[in-house]
Enzyme design. Structure first.
Site, PDB file in Angstrom:
ATOM      1  N   CYS A  50       1.982   2.914  11.475  1.00  0.00           N
ATOM      2  CA  CYS A  50       3.023   2.574  10.703  1.00  0.00           C
ATOM      3  C   CYS A  50       3.035   3.717   9.460  1.00  0.00           C
ATOM      4  O   CYS A  50       2.805   4.798   9.544  1.00  0.00           O
ATOM      5  CB  CYS A  50       2.326   1.390   9.805  1.00  0.00           C
ATOM      6  SG  CYS A  50       0.926   1.710   8.942  1.00  0.00           S
ATOM      7  N   HIS A 110       0.940  -1.354  -0.099  1.00  0.00           N
ATOM      8  CA  HIS A 110      -0.043   0.061  -0.007  1.00  0.00           C
ATOM      9  C   HIS A 110       0.995   1.295  -0.059  1.00  0.00           C
ATOM     10  O   HIS A 110       2.063   1.290   0.359  1.00  0.00           O
ATOM     11  CB  HIS A 110      -1.005   0.146   1.299  1.00  0.00           C
ATOM     12  CG  HIS A 110      -0.290   0.023   2.526  1.00  0.00           C
ATOM     13  ND1 HIS A 110       0.238  -1.294   2.908  1.00  0.00           N
ATOM     14  CD2 HIS A 110       0.120   0.816   3.568  1.00  0.00           C
ATOM     15  CE1 HIS A 110       0.773  -1.266   4.233  1.00  0.00           C
ATOM     16  NE2 HIS A 110       0.807   0.261   4.467  1.00  0.00           N
TER      17      HIS A 110
END
Length: 730
Positions: A241, A65
């Protein structure tokens, strides 16, 4: 999520055998639907994110992603692989691959939906249904939530307790390092959205204790200590993250589930891409322990001081939540809490969790260099202009305070020279001060500046400044680790720390390390002054290679700082000015070569690269090597080696032609200040032509299939180097 995934974005027979090929196959579906505008640019962003931390998860899941300017709307593509694809998960290849593409300015609503998917991936019934589905439409419906498989899990809102904040990555040492070295990576700072239900329930739980914020703030024990019969053990957690789209929420879901199983009250504050909501201070105050599962710095980490703390990478929060809960309970039982409340240092706030001391040392040094460079540029250019107007004898002019005639050019030349000399006088103190600042924040400034000034006083030069900065930062960090009574903490940063640290650093610089460093500095200066012939040419080639290796990254800065150190005196040697000329010439080669290559063979480059090539003319002419980074990120295996060859040739030729430069920056705009300017420009032109020819030949030889694999797999390394660059120094 109906507009994010359709049957056209589902591939149930994904035949790719590498993660790069899988990302390309799924991204091509996005391009077909108009969701991605530039396939190569988007894949470069995906690869750069993958280089920060593998996106494989236990349970056969790969979730590449990124956020990208090449994405028109939030999009999700899904692929199912029979053979499995290695995404770096500890338990083996992934057979379920989710490619998440978020626009650079994705709105909160879409990111909340993406976080919902990330949480559902922790539900085995959901993933089993994806594996057994027989057609693309069914899979798309499952992912959208049109078909549910586990109501108890899926009904849980995406906005479950999540909030985020981030201050520093320094904590990834004690607990996190040993637990998951691979888990701690990532870069940049990102934010995340979160929701209120769990925070509200946690706040209610806090109120039920009847103790308020004073219950556990000092030790994390008391009413909430392990084994207490009055209430369950309480934990607050922060997850994050690098992109804040997937792992952030998966870790939150995993920790919450493990907390329920363990019978503890656990509230998570997430941080990712859509902003964050801070945990209620009362919830934090009532907590017995803290879990940081993060790969970017935790904002306002000082809020959690005085608690039993476990600090790990985000993947540890996903893969072993029960172990983390047990660890924090054990620490609370032992009374092992974090001491001090200072936020992270500037370097740590911009760094990654769990990075090693080598990485931190490099960042500390680059922190000092980045603050020093503007002084170098301003002072150096003013001195160079003074020489250009008044000649080199202007250095002997009387002070302009005593003699300044408005109508005389020599007076203006002397004014510029003397202002520049004052600016240069700050170089070593600023270098030392901001190295210490990067290590210990503001308390490091006073001993750092004082140590740097002592280095200048005893003629220890830049080497002395480096050592003084490291000593100052180390001394302050050591003092900060001492557990100080609360009543004295208010005067520590303004009285105690500056006094003690400055005295220690001054003693070390004057009495212990100053003289050896001054001798080493003199030896290096004498060596530079003695360079001639083939030695000078080899040095020029080496500096050219370094300038073009990472295009503004750490290696580039080492070469640039080496050159500016030589001219950062009122009367630099001829050898030092030759080195400065070689460094600037080599740094101009990569962007100018890319600009020329896109002009002569435009069909070898994408439309975006051709547009970047137009800007590269100006950037290269201005000695801004970063102008070549877009090309290196897209095709590093061809662009970077070609640039290094051209840079090495230019550096060697500049030394051969004995070109000199008194200014530390400026590109073609300071050509009048260059010794042997015509030959200097020839050296640059030769390097540009060589690099252009190599790039054109190498790009012309590649096969279409090979192009995709090479660009996708290697772009992450160049993107990582790009993060460390400073835009001011080539």
């Amino acid at each position: 999520m109906s507009d994010m995934i359709t049957a056209d974005l589902v591939d149930l027979d994904l035949s790719a055998d590498t993660k790069e090929a899988a990302a390309r196959a799924l991204a091509e579906r996005m391009v077909t639907l108009g969701r991605v505008t530039d396939l190569e640019g988007f894949l470069a962003d995906v690869a750069a994110r993958e280089a920060q931390m593998p996106t494989g998860l236990d349970g056969g899941i790969g979730i590449p992603h990124c956020r990208s300017a090449h994405v028109t709307e939030p999009t999700l593509a899904f692929g199912r692989s029979a053979a499995g694809i290695d995404f770096g998960a500890p338990d083996g290849p992934a057979d379920l691959v989710f490619l998440i593409a978020a626009p650079a300015g994705a709105d909160d609503a879409h990111l909340t939906i993406l976080s919902s998917l990330a949480r559902r991936l922790m539900d085995s019934e959901f993933t089993d249904a994806l594996r057994s589905a027989g057609d693309a439409e069914t899979v798309a419906a499952l992912i959208r939530g049109d078909e549910t498989t586990a109501p108890a899990k899926d009904a849980e809102p995406a906005e479950s307790p999540a909030v985020s904040a981030g201050a520093d990555a320094s904590g990834a040492g004690a607990s996190g390092a040993g637990a998951s070295g691979a888990d701690a990576s990532g870069a940049g700072a990102s934010q995340d959205t979160a929701a209120a239900p769990a925070a509200a329930s946690a706040g209610t739980a806090a109120a039920d204790t009847g103790t308020g914020a004073d219950t556990d703030t000092s030790t994390g024990t008391g009413a909430g200590s392990p084994g207490s019969a009055e209430r369950p053990f309480r934990i607050v957690a922060v997850t994050s993250c690098p992109t804040g789209i997937a792992h952030t929420y998966m870790a939150a879901e995993s920790l919450e589930s493990a907390g329920r199983d363990a019978g503890v009250e656990l509230v998570v504050e997430t941080q990712g891409s859509a902003g964050f909501t801070r945990l209620d201070p009362e919830v934090i105050a009532a907590a017995d322990g803290v879990i940081f599962a993060h790969d970017v710095p935790v904002r306002e980490k000082e809020r959690f001081a005085g608690k039993a703390t476990v600090d790990v990478g985000v993947k540890a929060g996903i893969n072993r939540p029960a172990e983390l809960i047990g660890e924090v309970r054990a620490k609370a039982a032992r009374g092992q809490v974090t001491s001090g409340s200072a936020p992270g240092t500037p370097v740590e706030r911009a760094g990654e969790a769990g990075e090693g001391y080598g990485t931190k040392l490099r960042k500390w040094l680059m922190s000092g260099v980045s603050y020093m460079v503007p002084f170098v540029a301003a002072g150096g250019l003013l001195i160079a202009l003074g020489f250009a107007i008044g000649g080199y004898e202007i250095k002997s002019a009387p002070s302009v305070m005593n003699h300044f005639v408005w109508t005389q050019t020599d007076s203006w030349a002397a004014l510029m020279f003397q202002i520049g000399a004052v600016a240069f006088g700050f170089l070593v103190p600023v270098l030392a001060g901001y190295i210490a600042y990067g290590m210990a924040d503001r308390p490091g400034l006073v001993p750092g500046f004082v140590g740097g000034m002592i280095a200048s006083t005893i003629n220890a030069g830049f080497l002395g400044g480096l050592v003084a900065g490291l000593l100052a930062g180390g001394v302050v960090m050591a003092i900060q680790k001492i557990n100080i009574p609360a009543v004295l903490r208010g005067i520590m940063p303004v009285v105690v720390i500056p006094l003690i640290s400055t005295a220690i650093v001054g003693f070390l610089m004057f009495v212990v390390v100053g003289k050896p460093i001054a001798s080493a500095q003199k030896g290096m200066t004498d060596w530079l002054n003695g360079l001639s012939g083939s030695n000078a040419v080899l040095l020029g080639a080496l500096l050219g290679l370094m300038m073009c290796f990472d295009l503004g990254g750490p290696v580039n800065k080492v070469a640039y700082t080496f050159a500016t150190a030589g001219i950062a005196v009122s009367n630099p040697s001829d050898s030092a000015m030759k080195i400065m000329a070689a460094v600037m010439a080599a740094g101009m080669v990569p962007p100018l070569a890319m600009a020329l290559a896109t002009t002569v063979r435009g069909k070898l480059f994408t439309e975006t690269e051709r547009e970047n090539g137009k800007a590269a003319w100006v950037l290269g002419a201005s000695f801004i090597s970063e102008g070549a980074i877009p090309f290196a990120a897209a095709d590093p295996l061809r662009v970077i080696p070609s640039s290094m060859v051209g840079g090495a040739i230019t550096g060697a030729l500049s030394m051969t032609f004995a070109a000199t430069l008194r200014a530390p920056h400026g590109g073609i705009f300071v050509v009048p200040l260059i010794g042997n300017p015509f030959l200097y420009l020839i050296a640059i032109a030769v390097g540009v032509c060589v690099t252009t020819a190599l790039v054109v030949v190498l790009k012309g030889m590649r096969k279409p299939a090979g192009q995709a694999s090479a660009a996708g797999s290697a772009s992450g390394a160049a993107a990582a180097a790009k993060e460390d660059r400073q835009p001011v120094a080539a």
